[in-house]
Design a protein around this motif. Sequence first.
Motif, PDB file in Angstrom:
ATOM      1  N   SER A   1       0.817  -1.217   0.000  1.00 37.43           N
ATOM      2  CA  SER A   1       0.000   0.000   0.000  1.00 37.43           C
ATOM      3  C   SER A   1       0.850   1.266   0.000  1.00 37.43           C
ATOM      4  O   SER A   1       0.436   2.312  -0.505  1.00 37.43           O
ATOM      5  CB  SER A   1      -0.939   0.002   1.210  1.00 37.43           C
ATOM      6  N   GLY A   2       2.065   1.193   0.575  1.00 34.05           N
ATOM      7  CA  GLY A   2       2.928   2.371   0.593  1.00 34.05           C
ATOM      8  C   GLY A   2       3.991   2.350  -0.480  1.00 34.05           C
ATOM      9  O   GLY A   2       4.861   3.230  -0.509  1.00 34.05           O
ATOM     10  N   SER A   3       3.941   1.391  -1.385  1.00 30.83           N
ATOM     11  CA  SER A   3       4.955   1.259  -2.429  1.00 30.83           C
ATOM     12  C   SER A   3       4.758   2.316  -3.521  1.00 30.83           C
ATOM     13  O   SER A   3       3.672   2.424  -4.094  1.00 30.83           O
ATOM     14  CB  SER A   3       4.873  -0.137  -3.051  1.00 30.83           C
ATOM     15  N   PRO A   4       5.792   3.088  -3.835  1.00 27.97           N
ATOM     16  CA  PRO A   4       5.664   4.063  -4.934  1.00 27.97           C
ATOM     17  C   PRO A   4       5.278   3.382  -6.253  1.00 27.97           C
ATOM     18  O   PRO A   4       4.503   3.950  -7.033  1.00 27.97           O
ATOM     19  CB  PRO A   4       7.060   4.690  -5.006  1.00 27.97           C
ATOM     20  N   ARG A   5       5.810   2.183  -6.495  1.00 33.72           N
ATOM     21  CA  ARG A   5       5.477   1.477  -7.728  1.00 33.72           C
ATOM     22  C   ARG A   5       3.984   1.137  -7.748  1.00 33.72           C
ATOM     23  O   ARG A   5       3.305   1.317  -8.765  1.00 33.72           O
ATOM     24  CB  ARG A   5       6.310   0.205  -7.856  1.00 33.72           C
ATOM     25  N   TRP A   6       3.485   0.629  -6.639  1.00 31.70           N
ATOM     26  CA  TRP A   6       2.077   0.255  -6.569  1.00 31.70           C
ATOM     27  C   TRP A   6       1.187   1.481  -6.758  1.00 31.70           C
ATOM     28  O   TRP A   6       0.179   1.428  -7.468  1.00 31.70           O
ATOM     29  CB  TRP A   6       1.794  -0.401  -5.218  1.00 31.70           C
TER      30      TRP A   6
ATOM     31  N   ILE B   1       1.137   2.414 -10.432  1.00 29.74           N
ATOM     32  CA  ILE B   1       0.278   1.534 -11.210  1.00 29.74           C
ATOM     33  C   ILE B   1      -1.190   1.906 -10.994  1.00 29.74           C
ATOM     34  O   ILE B   1      -1.977   2.019 -11.940  1.00 29.74           O
ATOM     35  CB  ILE B   1       0.520   0.058 -10.830  1.00 29.74           C
ATOM     36  N   ASN B   2      -1.573   2.086  -9.726  1.00 32.51           N
ATOM     37  CA  ASN B   2      -2.959   2.434  -9.431  1.00 32.51           C
ATOM     38  C   ASN B   2      -3.343   3.772 -10.073  1.00 32.51           C
ATOM     39  O   ASN B   2      -4.451   3.932 -10.590  1.00 32.51           O
ATOM     40  CB  ASN B   2      -3.180   2.506  -7.922  1.00 32.51           C
ATOM     41  N   LYS B   3      -2.410   4.729 -10.038  1.00 32.98           N
ATOM     42  CA  LYS B   3      -2.694   6.030 -10.661  1.00 32.98           C
ATOM     43  C   LYS B   3      -2.882   5.869 -12.168  1.00 32.98           C
ATOM     44  O   LYS B   3      -3.803   6.469 -12.754  1.00 32.98           O
ATOM     45  CB  LYS B   3      -1.556   7.004 -10.367  1.00 32.98           C
ATOM     46  N   ALA B   4      -2.029   5.071 -12.794  1.00 37.75           N
ATOM     47  CA  ALA B   4      -2.132   4.860 -14.242  1.00 37.75           C
ATOM     48  C   ALA B   4      -3.419   4.134 -14.604  1.00 37.75           C
ATOM     49  O   ALA B   4      -4.056   4.425 -15.624  1.00 37.75           O
ATOM     50  CB  ALA B   4      -0.920   4.082 -14.743  1.00 37.75           C
ATOM     51  N   LEU B   5      -3.816   3.171 -13.763  1.00 32.72           N
ATOM     52  CA  LEU B   5      -5.025   2.407 -14.036  1.00 32.72           C
ATOM     53  C   LEU B   5      -6.286   3.172 -13.664  1.00 32.72           C
ATOM     54  O   LEU B   5      -7.370   2.890 -14.183  1.00 32.72           O
ATOM     55  CB  LEU B   5      -4.995   1.079 -13.268  1.00 32.72           C
ATOM     56  N   GLY B   6      -6.160   4.097 -12.720  1.00 37.18           N
ATOM     57  CA  GLY B   6      -7.335   4.838 -12.282  1.00 37.18           C
ATOM     58  C   GLY B   6      -8.249   4.039 -11.382  1.00 37.18           C
ATOM     59  O   GLY B   6      -9.458   4.309 -11.301  1.00 37.18           O
ATOM     60  N   VAL B   7      -7.691   3.039 -10.702  1.00 34.78           N
ATOM     61  CA  VAL B   7      -8.451   2.221  -9.756  1.00 34.78           C
ATOM     62  C   VAL B   7      -7.562   1.928  -8.555  1.00 34.78           C
ATOM     63  O   VAL B   7      -6.349   2.146  -8.601  1.00 34.78           O
ATOM     64  CB  VAL B   7      -8.929   0.888 -10.372  1.00 34.78           C
ATOM     65  N   ASN B   8      -8.178   1.434  -7.493  1.00 29.85           N
ATOM     66  CA  ASN B   8      -7.417   0.920  -6.356  1.00 29.85           C
ATOM     67  C   ASN B   8      -7.378  -0.596  -6.508  1.00 29.85           C
ATOM     68  O   ASN B   8      -8.300  -1.300  -6.081  1.00 29.85           O
ATOM     69  CB  ASN B   8      -8.078   1.332  -5.042  1.00 29.85           C
ATOM     70  N   LEU B   9      -6.336  -1.097  -7.157  1.00 29.16           N
ATOM     71  CA  LEU B   9      -6.232  -2.518  -7.472  1.00 29.16           C
ATOM     72  C   LEU B   9      -5.757  -3.282  -6.240  1.00 29.16           C
ATOM     73  O   LEU B   9      -4.668  -3.045  -5.721  1.00 29.16           O
ATOM     74  CB  LEU B   9      -5.256  -2.715  -8.632  1.00 29.16           C
ATOM     75  N   LYS B  10      -6.596  -4.190  -5.779  1.00 33.91           N
ATOM     76  CA  LYS B  10      -6.290  -5.006  -4.613  1.00 33.91           C
ATOM     77  C   LYS B  10      -6.144  -6.455  -5.074  1.00 33.91           C
ATOM     78  O   LYS B  10      -7.133  -7.099  -5.430  1.00 33.91           O
ATOM     79  CB  LYS B  10      -7.395  -4.888  -3.571  1.00 33.91           C
ATOM     80  N   VAL B  11      -4.918  -6.939  -5.063  1.00 40.90           N
ATOM     81  CA  VAL B  11      -4.635  -8.259  -5.619  1.00 40.90           C
ATOM     82  C   VAL B  11      -4.307  -9.247  -4.507  1.00 40.90           C
ATOM     83  O   VAL B  11      -3.403  -9.009  -3.705  1.00 40.90           O
ATOM     84  CB  VAL B  11      -3.458  -8.198  -6.618  1.00 40.90           C
ATOM     85  N   THR B  12      -5.034 -10.344  -4.477  1.00 35.80           N
ATOM     86  CA  THR B  12      -4.683 -11.466  -3.612  1.00 35.80           C
ATOM     87  C   THR B  12      -3.754 -12.379  -4.399  1.00 35.80           C
ATOM     88  O   THR B  12      -4.141 -12.908  -5.450  1.00 35.80           O
ATOM     89  CB  THR B  12      -5.937 -12.249  -3.175  1.00 35.80           C
ATOM     90  N   VAL B  13      -2.521 -12.523  -3.916  1.00 35.44           N
ATOM     91  CA  VAL B  13      -1.507 -13.308  -4.614  1.00 35.44           C
ATOM     92  C   VAL B  13      -1.331 -14.631  -3.865  1.00 35.44           C
ATOM     93  O   VAL B  13      -0.921 -14.638  -2.710  1.00 35.44           O
ATOM     94  CB  VAL B  13      -0.175 -12.543  -4.703  1.00 35.44           C
ATOM     95  N   VAL B  14      -1.647 -15.736  -4.534  1.00 37.55           N
ATOM     96  CA  VAL B  14      -1.677 -17.040  -3.880  1.00 37.55           C
ATOM     97  C   VAL B  14      -0.470 -17.874  -4.319  1.00 37.55           C
ATOM     98  O   VAL B  14      -0.260 -18.068  -5.526  1.00 37.55           O
ATOM     99  CB  VAL B  14      -2.970 -17.798  -4.229  1.00 37.55           C
ATOM    100  N   PRO B  15       0.338 -18.367  -3.389  1.00 41.23           N
ATOM    101  CA  PRO B  15       1.451 -19.241  -3.763  1.00 41.23           C
ATOM    102  C   PRO B  15       0.958 -20.480  -4.504  1.00 41.23           C
ATOM    103  O   PRO B  15      -0.130 -20.995  -4.227  1.00 41.23           O
ATOM    104  CB  PRO B  15       2.073 -19.614  -2.415  1.00 41.23           C
TER     105      PRO B  15
END
Length: 545
Positions: free
Chosen positions: A108-113, A116-130
């Motif tokens: 949530s505090g990642s500049p990269r994240w 990406i969210n700014k470029a997409l125009g959404v708050n993308l919440k991804v569940t990443v499953v091993p």
Amino acid sequence: MSNSSRRSFLKLTGLAAIVGTTGPALVACGDGGAKTDVANAGKTLAPWPTHVDFAGPKPDMPATDKGVQNLFTTYPTQLTQSVKQTPGDGTDVTAIIITYEPPPKDLSGSPRWQAINKALGVNLKVTVVPDAEFATKMATIMASNDLPDIIMLGAGYVLPREADFVASKCADLSDLISGDNIKAYPNLANIPTYAWQAVGRIGGRLYGLPIERPVAGNSLLVNRTLLQGAGAPANWTKDQFESAMKAITQGKRWGTGVAREALGNSHQIYHAGSFGAPNVWKVENGAFLTTYDTDQYKAALEFTSKLWAGKLYYPDSSSTSQVDLETLYYNGTVASITDGFGTYATAAPTVKNQFTVDFAQPYNTGPAPTPWQGPGIFGYTVFKKASTARLKMLLEVCNYLAAPFGTTEYELKTFGIEGTDFTRGADGIDLKESGANPLPPPFRYIANGPSIINLPGQNDAARRLYDWEAAVLPLSIRDPSNGLRSATQTANGAKLNQMLTDAATAITTGRQPMSSWDAAVKSWRSAGGDKVAAEFAEELKSSGS
């Protein structure tokens, strides 16, 4: 994987590591929901999306209609902006995807994240499953009525009643993406037709967006330096293959290795293709005939059991994971491993100059080899049911994430922010380590553009890969059931595949004699294999492929 390996993995720009999904697939548990009519036979078929090529940078060596990929030896100096307007509407968008790396920590505090969210125009919440937890997690998701907006399926897993789940609980996208409708999403329109066909239709309709991958299937990743030292030519025979394995196997080094999860399924693909076996099925006069009953497949299985009996395999193969097996390849303990096509992109920069990384051409047994193609996809993404406006917005988000090599969008989603996550060097992109978990979220498992060959700083390895594709893919054959629907396969495919996987594993490792194979295939037939064949034949009549 070490941090060095992670950096190397991220330097690739057109390949993704994946265990091949041709042949008996990995087995998952669970119930995808109520049984629905998933067959396409007798239905009005939604047209495949129209393919429109992206006008991007010129490759050093071009793609071909046989599946050979574009080769780029340099990173473009001029990038194209493929998405002109912000896709999103400012809302939260949830997604669930697989990963083969440690899941990213709180971003949530990642500049990269944030970028990406700014470029997409959404708050993308991804569940990443091993990967190890994916089947169990997906069974829970599919049985739930609380679905994320975007759901990734595939990754080599056959989920029971998967097509039933998609048809009953996910959005029908046909009216938005079929035919020329896809042109509203240019990056999605750039996805090759073979990838859409690999996803297939359900009940004549289009539900999924392909996560495209090269058509090359699982193969044999080799230490070319050791093979040359053993006198093995690139264009070799079965006897030369066996002789090389024997010459290399000495002390604490073995000719070949196979992971426990691949023993009875994807491991056999290279050998079956070398012996000229059909790719899972063969169609004759409209009938589907299984490869597992052919002399060629049985000869390949007998050959691998002979190699095992001769102690030419790494001795702990039956208990070694794919990740650990790759490490044994990297350090020279094993000279060849069965692996997915994309692993090459990790291996070349990881090994560097220790030895020459290469793929093996099929060995010749007399009959012409038939290298098995993969499905042309890693998997596919579906959306939960929603209003047309929201579905269009989700398609715009995926259109951004499907931006191809040579675009500003590709650079951001793949490499991050210039100056923070990467700099531009002589080879193009020079990645930095940033934070405790440097890997970016694996957006390529939501949507991605067509794969290309580009290995910064490893141009010789990249050209070897291109040359291998050019030599092997014209000989390769597809699985004729790719993209077709079978109600029996949907309901019981995991159990049916496991029957063959268990039998092949037992024979390869010497726990059962070769004579047990015919009985195993007979049991598979009576348990549903013959019914699957009949349903595929009916589908093929009206597939429109």
